[in-house]
Design a protein around this motif. Structure first.
Motif, PDB file in Angstrom:
ATOM      1  N   ASP A  30       0.784  -1.260  -0.065  1.00 28.10           N
ATOM      2  CA  ASP A  30       0.002  -0.073  -0.103  1.00 28.10           C
ATOM      3  C   ASP A  30       0.869   1.195  -0.123  1.00 28.10           C
ATOM      4  O   ASP A  30       2.026   1.153   0.364  1.00 28.10           O
ATOM      5  CB  ASP A  30      -0.908   0.052   1.098  1.00 28.10           C
ATOM      6  CG  ASP A  30      -1.975  -1.282   1.404  1.00 28.10           C
ATOM      7  OD1 ASP A  30      -2.377  -1.606   0.032  1.00 28.10           O
ATOM      8  OD2 ASP A  30      -2.390  -1.415   2.312  1.00 28.10           O
ATOM      9  N   PHE A  31       0.183   2.425  -0.447  1.00 27.10           N
ATOM     10  CA  PHE A  31       0.824   3.541  -0.246  1.00 27.10           C
ATOM     11  C   PHE A  31       0.108   4.528   0.726  1.00 27.10           C
ATOM     12  O   PHE A  31      -1.240   4.547   0.721  1.00 27.10           O
ATOM     13  CB  PHE A  31       0.698   4.356  -1.730  1.00 27.10           C
ATOM     14  CG  PHE A  31       1.619   3.644  -2.653  1.00 27.10           C
ATOM     15  CD1 PHE A  31       2.937   4.288  -3.084  1.00 27.10           C
ATOM     16  CD2 PHE A  31       1.136   2.493  -3.386  1.00 27.10           C
ATOM     17  CE1 PHE A  31       3.727   3.644  -3.933  1.00 27.10           C
ATOM     18  CE2 PHE A  31       2.153   2.075  -4.234  1.00 27.10           C
ATOM     19  CZ  PHE A  31       3.181   2.408  -4.710  1.00 27.10           C
ATOM     20  N   VAL A  32       0.911   5.296   1.425  1.00 28.90           N
ATOM     21  CA  VAL A  32       0.307   6.211   2.313  1.00 28.90           C
ATOM     22  C   VAL A  32       0.875   7.608   2.291  1.00 28.90           C
ATOM     23  O   VAL A  32       2.116   7.984   2.181  1.00 28.90           O
ATOM     24  CB  VAL A  32       0.677   6.089   3.984  1.00 28.90           C
ATOM     25  CG1 VAL A  32      -0.091   6.826   4.959  1.00 28.90           C
ATOM     26  CG2 VAL A  32       0.332   4.624   4.277  1.00 28.90           C
ATOM     27  N   ILE A  33       0.006   8.724   2.034  1.00 32.93           N
ATOM     28  CA  ILE A  33       0.213  10.185   1.987  1.00 32.93           C
ATOM     29  C   ILE A  33       0.371  10.765   3.234  1.00 32.93           C
ATOM     30  O   ILE A  33      -0.461  10.545   4.021  1.00 32.93           O
ATOM     31  CB  ILE A  33      -0.538  10.870   1.088  1.00 32.93           C
ATOM     32  CG1 ILE A  33      -0.720  10.268  -0.404  1.00 32.93           C
ATOM     33  CG2 ILE A  33      -0.223  12.228   0.755  1.00 32.93           C
ATOM     34  CD1 ILE A  33       0.147  10.028  -1.161  1.00 32.93           C
ATOM     35  N   ILE A  34       1.631  11.579   3.466  1.00 34.25           N
ATOM     36  CA  ILE A  34       1.781  12.078   4.812  1.00 34.25           C
ATOM     37  C   ILE A  34       1.784  13.521   4.489  1.00 34.25           C
ATOM     38  O   ILE A  34       2.784  14.219   3.761  1.00 34.25           O
ATOM     39  CB  ILE A  34       3.024  11.498   5.676  1.00 34.25           C
ATOM     40  CG1 ILE A  34       3.068  10.079   5.803  1.00 34.25           C
ATOM     41  CG2 ILE A  34       3.010  12.472   7.162  1.00 34.25           C
ATOM     42  CD1 ILE A  34       4.246   9.660   6.719  1.00 34.25           C
ATOM     43  N   ALA A  35       0.700  14.235   4.781  1.00 33.62           N
ATOM     44  CA  ALA A  35       0.409  15.646   4.389  1.00 33.62           C
ATOM     45  C   ALA A  35       0.798  17.122   5.286  1.00 33.62           C
ATOM     46  O   ALA A  35       0.204  17.681   5.615  1.00 33.62           O
ATOM     47  CB  ALA A  35      -1.027  15.803   3.977  1.00 33.62           C
ATOM     48  N   GLY A  36       2.340  16.685   5.458  1.00 32.43           N
ATOM     49  CA  GLY A  36       2.572  17.863   6.195  1.00 32.43           C
ATOM     50  C   GLY A  36       2.612  17.679   7.639  1.00 32.43           C
ATOM     51  O   GLY A  36       2.173  16.872   8.267  1.00 32.43           O
ATOM     52  N   ASP A  37       3.776  18.520   8.391  1.00 31.08           N
ATOM     53  CA  ASP A  37       4.359  18.442   9.680  1.00 31.08           C
ATOM     54  C   ASP A  37       4.512  16.927  10.270  1.00 31.08           C
ATOM     55  O   ASP A  37       3.838  16.567  11.132  1.00 31.08           O
ATOM     56  CB  ASP A  37       2.962  18.860  10.454  1.00 31.08           C
ATOM     57  CG  ASP A  37       3.039  20.548  10.581  1.00 31.08           C
ATOM     58  OD1 ASP A  37       3.689  21.173   9.766  1.00 31.08           O
ATOM     59  OD2 ASP A  37       2.194  21.259  11.152  1.00 31.08           O
ATOM     60  N   ILE A  38       5.389  16.551   9.364  1.00 33.78           N
ATOM     61  CA  ILE A  38       5.883  15.071   9.684  1.00 33.78           C
ATOM     62  C   ILE A  38       6.612  15.138  11.020  1.00 33.78           C
ATOM     63  O   ILE A  38       6.384  14.105  11.735  1.00 33.78           O
ATOM     64  CB  ILE A  38       6.773  14.699   8.397  1.00 33.78           C
ATOM     65  CG1 ILE A  38       5.678  14.293   7.371  1.00 33.78           C
ATOM     66  CG2 ILE A  38       7.411  13.205   8.770  1.00 33.78           C
ATOM     67  CD1 ILE A  38       5.703  15.397   6.232  1.00 33.78           C
ATOM     68  N   SER A  39       7.533  15.857  11.248  1.00 30.49           N
ATOM     69  CA  SER A  39       8.523  16.092  12.097  1.00 30.49           C
ATOM     70  C   SER A  39       9.030  17.448  12.816  1.00 30.49           C
ATOM     71  O   SER A  39       8.805  18.327  11.948  1.00 30.49           O
ATOM     72  CB  SER A  39       9.813  15.302  11.951  1.00 30.49           C
ATOM     73  OG  SER A  39      11.033  15.589  12.661  1.00 30.49           O
ATOM     74  N   TRP A  40       9.222  17.325  13.951  1.00 29.56           N
ATOM     75  CA  TRP A  40       9.574  18.793  14.596  1.00 29.56           C
ATOM     76  C   TRP A  40      11.132  18.948  14.419  1.00 29.56           C
ATOM     77  O   TRP A  40      11.642  19.767  14.851  1.00 29.56           O
ATOM     78  CB  TRP A  40       9.429  18.732  16.069  1.00 29.56           C
ATOM     79  CG  TRP A  40       7.970  18.782  16.311  1.00 29.56           C
ATOM     80  CD1 TRP A  40       7.169  17.985  16.941  1.00 29.56           C
ATOM     81  CD2 TRP A  40       7.315  20.199  16.396  1.00 29.56           C
ATOM     82  NE1 TRP A  40       5.964  18.590  17.364  1.00 29.56           N
ATOM     83  CE2 TRP A  40       5.859  19.971  16.877  1.00 29.56           C
ATOM     84  CE3 TRP A  40       7.601  21.419  15.918  1.00 29.56           C
ATOM     85  CZ2 TRP A  40       4.784  20.777  17.030  1.00 29.56           C
ATOM     86  CZ3 TRP A  40       6.402  22.419  15.925  1.00 29.56           C
ATOM     87  CH2 TRP A  40       5.454  22.204  16.407  1.00 29.56           C
ATOM     88  N   ALA A  41      11.826  18.274  13.671  1.00 26.40           N
ATOM     89  CA  ALA A  41      13.177  18.144  13.465  1.00 26.40           C
ATOM     90  C   ALA A  41      13.682  19.531  12.904  1.00 26.40           C
ATOM     91  O   ALA A  41      12.897  20.160  11.926  1.00 26.40           O
ATOM     92  CB  ALA A  41      13.828  16.979  12.632  1.00 26.40           C
ATOM     93  N   MET A  42      14.986  19.985  13.112  1.00 27.17           N
ATOM     94  CA  MET A  42      15.339  21.214  12.522  1.00 27.17           C
ATOM     95  C   MET A  42      16.288  21.008  11.482  1.00 27.17           C
ATOM     96  O   MET A  42      16.825  21.963  10.531  1.00 27.17           O
ATOM     97  CB  MET A  42      15.964  22.145  13.765  1.00 27.17           C
ATOM     98  CG  MET A  42      15.030  22.472  14.562  1.00 27.17           C
ATOM     99  SD  MET A  42      13.508  23.838  14.036  1.00 27.17           S
ATOM    100  CE  MET A  42      14.576  25.364  13.820  1.00 27.17           C
TER     101      MET A  42
END
Length: 228
Positions: free
Chosen positions: A44-56
């Motif tokens: 399957d495929f999953v779209i992650i629509a932004g704000d994935i990580s707090w990393a800088m």
């Protein structure tokens, strides 16, 4: 195969900014992992629509991408307003290749073709603003979305944005007009959390179905978009 989507995972394995302090976010990474792997298959495929990580930075991002990469399925990621680690596509592709994050790819000025439909998208931007800088960013985001749409060969284009193009009390005419001009029928977005989710549009407006897919709104469970 199936296409799923979720937004606003706000991971922080490499930084000290856990979301557990917010109502409804307790043990959210454990819940996300369990729900995701119980539902999604490797094909399957999953779209992650932004704000994935707090990393800088990529260094801080490593642990979050390691978590994402180990989840089932292939992930297509687009930028959110808090994705400060985001860089050029070249550098991001080098980062995932170097670290063998082989289930992660990026939606940025491009599209992904599937059987009978395509996935397009952009971060989007804020609503009406008199600030010159906001106008410049909005124009750039409209151009990015147009580039994504133009790169698709399918008539059925499903659009993913981070910012909502419309809420119960505001709308971004520039992005809405683009969606209408391209005959978009389905648009999924994130960004709205907690009490702000009350402003979300989960309905059909001008022949376009809109839906909020922020992680807390979905109880940290990827949302099924389409089977194909």
């Amino acid at each position: 195969m199936s296409l799923f989507a979720i937004a606003d995972t706000h991971l922080s394995f490499g930084t000290n900014k856990p979301m557990d302090a917010f109502e409804g976010w307790q043990n959210y990474t454990q819940r996300l992992e369990k729900n995701w792997n119980n539902l999604v298959e490797d094909s399957d495929f999953v779209i992650i629509a932004g704000d994935i990580s707090w990393a800088m930075s990529f260094e801080q991002l490593y642990a979050d991408f390691d978590f994402i990469n180990k989840l089932k399925g292939k992930k297509i990621i687009l930028k959110g307003n808090h994705d400060y680690w985001w860089n050029t596509v070249k550098k991001m592709n080098e980062f995932v290749e170097k670290n063998n994050f082989d289930t992660i790819s990026f939606l940025h000025n491009n599209s992904y073709e599937f059987e009978g439909f395509s996935v397009c998208g952009s971060r989007g931007w804020l609503f009406d603003s008199d600030e010159e800088q906001d106008e410049k960013v909005l124009n750039r985001e409209v151009l990015r979305l147009k580039m994504s749409l133009d790169s698709s060969e399918s008539e059925d284009k499903i659009v993913f944005l981070h910012y909502p193009p419309i809420t119960t009390n505001e709308k971004c005419e520039e992005i809405l007009n683009l969606l209408k001009n391209y005959g978009i029928k389905k648009c999924y977005y994130g960004h709205l959390h907690g009490v702000a989710a009350k402003y979300a549009i989960d309905d059909k407006i001008d022949e376009i179905d809109f839906k909020l897919i922020s992680a807390d709104r979905l109880n940290f469970t990827p949302y099924l978009i389409k089977k194909f």
